[in-house]
Design a protein around this motif. Structure first.
Motif, PDB file in Angstrom:
ATOM      1  N   ALA A   1       0.928  -1.164   0.091  1.00  0.00           N
ATOM      2  CA  ALA A   1       0.115   0.112  -0.151  1.00  0.00           C
ATOM      3  C   ALA A   1       0.830   1.370   0.000  1.00  0.00           C
ATOM      4  O   ALA A   1       0.424   2.279  -0.800  1.00  0.00           O
ATOM      5  CB  ALA A   1      -1.018  -0.129   1.301  1.00  0.00           C
ATOM      6  N   VAL A   2       2.086   1.260   0.645  1.00  0.00           N
ATOM      7  CA  VAL A   2       2.899   2.304   0.833  1.00  0.00           C
ATOM      8  C   VAL A   2       3.434   2.699  -0.540  1.00  0.00           C
ATOM      9  O   VAL A   2       3.639   3.545  -0.978  1.00  0.00           O
ATOM     10  CB  VAL A   2       4.066   2.314   1.835  1.00  0.00           C
ATOM     11  CG1 VAL A   2       5.227   3.347   1.853  1.00  0.00           C
ATOM     12  CG2 VAL A   2       3.303   2.119   3.261  1.00  0.00           C
ATOM     13  N   SER A   3       3.768   1.428  -1.250  1.00  0.00           N
ATOM     14  CA  SER A   3       4.239   1.567  -2.512  1.00  0.00           C
ATOM     15  C   SER A   3       3.463   2.147  -3.728  1.00  0.00           C
ATOM     16  O   SER A   3       3.913   2.985  -4.477  1.00  0.00           O
ATOM     17  CB  SER A   3       4.764   0.211  -3.226  1.00  0.00           C
ATOM     18  OG  SER A   3       5.939  -0.324  -2.419  1.00  0.00           O
ATOM     19  N   ALA A   4       2.213   1.628  -3.586  1.00  0.00           N
ATOM     20  CA  ALA A   4       1.115   2.366  -4.391  1.00  0.00           C
ATOM     21  C   ALA A   4       1.030   4.009  -4.063  1.00  0.00           C
ATOM     22  O   ALA A   4       0.722   4.612  -4.934  1.00  0.00           O
ATOM     23  CB  ALA A   4      -0.210   1.834  -3.971  1.00  0.00           C
ATOM     24  N   LEU A   5       0.865   4.054  -2.784  1.00  0.00           N
ATOM     25  CA  LEU A   5       0.674   5.633  -2.349  1.00  0.00           C
ATOM     26  C   LEU A   5       2.179   6.579  -3.040  1.00  0.00           C
ATOM     27  O   LEU A   5       1.645   7.582  -3.328  1.00  0.00           O
ATOM     28  CB  LEU A   5       0.769   5.747  -0.830  1.00  0.00           C
ATOM     29  CG  LEU A   5      -0.531   5.336  -0.283  1.00  0.00           C
ATOM     30  CD1 LEU A   5      -0.437   5.513   1.147  1.00  0.00           C
ATOM     31  CD2 LEU A   5      -1.600   6.532  -0.810  1.00  0.00           C
ATOM     32  N   THR A   6       3.093   5.801  -2.927  1.00  0.00           N
ATOM     33  CA  THR A   6       4.562   6.494  -3.266  1.00  0.00           C
ATOM     34  C   THR A   6       4.302   6.777  -5.075  1.00  0.00           C
ATOM     35  O   THR A   6       4.606   7.808  -5.462  1.00  0.00           O
ATOM     36  CB  THR A   6       5.552   5.642  -3.120  1.00  0.00           C
ATOM     37  OG1 THR A   6       5.763   5.711  -1.622  1.00  0.00           O
ATOM     38  CG2 THR A   6       6.900   6.550  -3.407  1.00  0.00           C
ATOM     39  N   ALA A   7       3.827   5.778  -5.753  1.00  0.00           N
ATOM     40  CA  ALA A   7       3.729   5.649  -7.103  1.00  0.00           C
ATOM     41  C   ALA A   7       2.443   6.904  -7.114  1.00  0.00           C
ATOM     42  O   ALA A   7       2.888   7.677  -8.221  1.00  0.00           O
ATOM     43  CB  ALA A   7       3.184   4.386  -7.494  1.00  0.00           C
ATOM     44  N   LYS A   8       1.477   6.961  -6.494  1.00  0.00           N
ATOM     45  CA  LYS A   8       0.560   8.019  -6.665  1.00  0.00           C
ATOM     46  C   LYS A   8       0.963   9.345  -6.632  1.00  0.00           C
ATOM     47  O   LYS A   8       0.793  10.143  -7.577  1.00  0.00           O
ATOM     48  CB  LYS A   8      -0.638   7.866  -5.951  1.00  0.00           C
ATOM     49  CG  LYS A   8      -1.641   6.795  -6.212  1.00  0.00           C
ATOM     50  CD  LYS A   8      -2.771   6.365  -5.242  1.00  0.00           C
ATOM     51  CE  LYS A   8      -3.706   7.647  -5.093  1.00  0.00           C
ATOM     52  NZ  LYS A   8      -4.741   7.374  -4.037  1.00  0.00           N
ATOM     53  N   ALA A   9       1.893   9.639  -5.560  1.00  0.00           N
ATOM     54  CA  ALA A   9       2.504  10.693  -5.233  1.00  0.00           C
ATOM     55  C   ALA A   9       3.462  11.290  -6.282  1.00  0.00           C
ATOM     56  O   ALA A   9       3.407  12.345  -6.794  1.00  0.00           O
ATOM     57  CB  ALA A   9       3.150  10.725  -3.980  1.00  0.00           C
ATOM     58  N   LYS A  10       4.366  10.201  -7.047  1.00  0.00           N
ATOM     59  CA  LYS A  10       5.134  10.631  -7.970  1.00  0.00           C
ATOM     60  C   LYS A  10       4.630  10.971  -9.192  1.00  0.00           C
ATOM     61  O   LYS A  10       4.526  12.078 -10.004  1.00  0.00           O
ATOM     62  CB  LYS A  10       5.996   9.527  -8.169  1.00  0.00           C
ATOM     63  CG  LYS A  10       7.111   9.121  -7.421  1.00  0.00           C
ATOM     64  CD  LYS A  10       7.910   8.034  -7.379  1.00  0.00           C
ATOM     65  CE  LYS A  10       9.143   7.711  -6.445  1.00  0.00           C
ATOM     66  NZ  LYS A  10       9.736   6.507  -6.645  1.00  0.00           N
ATOM     67  N   LEU A  11       3.325  10.064  -9.632  1.00  0.00           N
ATOM     68  CA  LEU A  11       2.642  10.636 -10.617  1.00  0.00           C
ATOM     69  C   LEU A  11       1.725  11.830 -10.628  1.00  0.00           C
ATOM     70  O   LEU A  11       1.807  12.629 -11.607  1.00  0.00           O
ATOM     71  CB  LEU A  11       1.492   9.502 -10.994  1.00  0.00           C
ATOM     72  CG  LEU A  11       2.072   8.169 -11.382  1.00  0.00           C
ATOM     73  CD1 LEU A  11       1.100   6.989 -11.395  1.00  0.00           C
ATOM     74  CD2 LEU A  11       2.536   8.139 -12.949  1.00  0.00           C
TER      75      LEU A  11
END
Length: 153
Positions: A101-111
């Motif tokens: 979930a943290v990885s997904a949040l990081t990806a969202k923030a980067k995008l």
């Protein structure tokens, strides 16, 4: 060109346009098996024109469907963020999925442009850096015991 007047000729042309062999299409159209007659019917001008017309129509449908699929599959920042959110929700629903979930949040923030990778911006050639490095290296636990002995002298 409209459908052929003879329904068996039309069925034969439709089968050939789908890729069926002439002999199988001939039987499928209701004729008795005869490879020679199938070949003759296939070479008739009206039948061959009808086959080409059917295949052109199929090609146009295929090209349109391909273009629509490509447009629907267009990747945008919004679609990537939505996919990352779906991955986050799925990860949180699973036991031990917090890291995913943290990885997904990081990806969202980067995008979304809200994540900046930390860049080491200090100048390693300055005297202050050398002094800090020396203090950190000299402050290792194995070195501290030696330093305490030196100070007691």
């Amino acid at each position: 060109m409209p459908a052929l007047k003879n329904p068996r000729h039309e069925a034969f042309a439709q089968a050939l346009a789908r890729g069926t062999s002439a002999a199988a299409a001939y039987i499928g159209a209701g004729y008795k098996a005869n490879a020679g007659n199938a070949c003759t019917l296939k070479s008739q001008q009206s039948v061959s024109k009808r086959i080409n017309e059917i295949q052109e129509g199929q090609l146009a449908i295929h090209q349109q469907a391909t273009a629509e699929a490509a447009a629907n599959a267009k990747v945008t920042i919004e679609s990537l963020i939505a996919e990352a959110e779906a991955a986050r929700v799925k990860a949180m629903a699973e036991k031990g999925g917090a890291a995913a979930a943290v990885s997904a949040l990081t990806a969202k923030a980067k995008l979304a442009g809200m994540w900046r990778d930390k860049v080491d911006q200090h100048n390693t050639g300055t005297p202050a850096y050398k002094c800090i490095k020396r203090i950190i290296v000299d402050a290792r636990p194995d070195r501290l015991a030696d330093d305490d002995d030196d100070r007691q002298d």
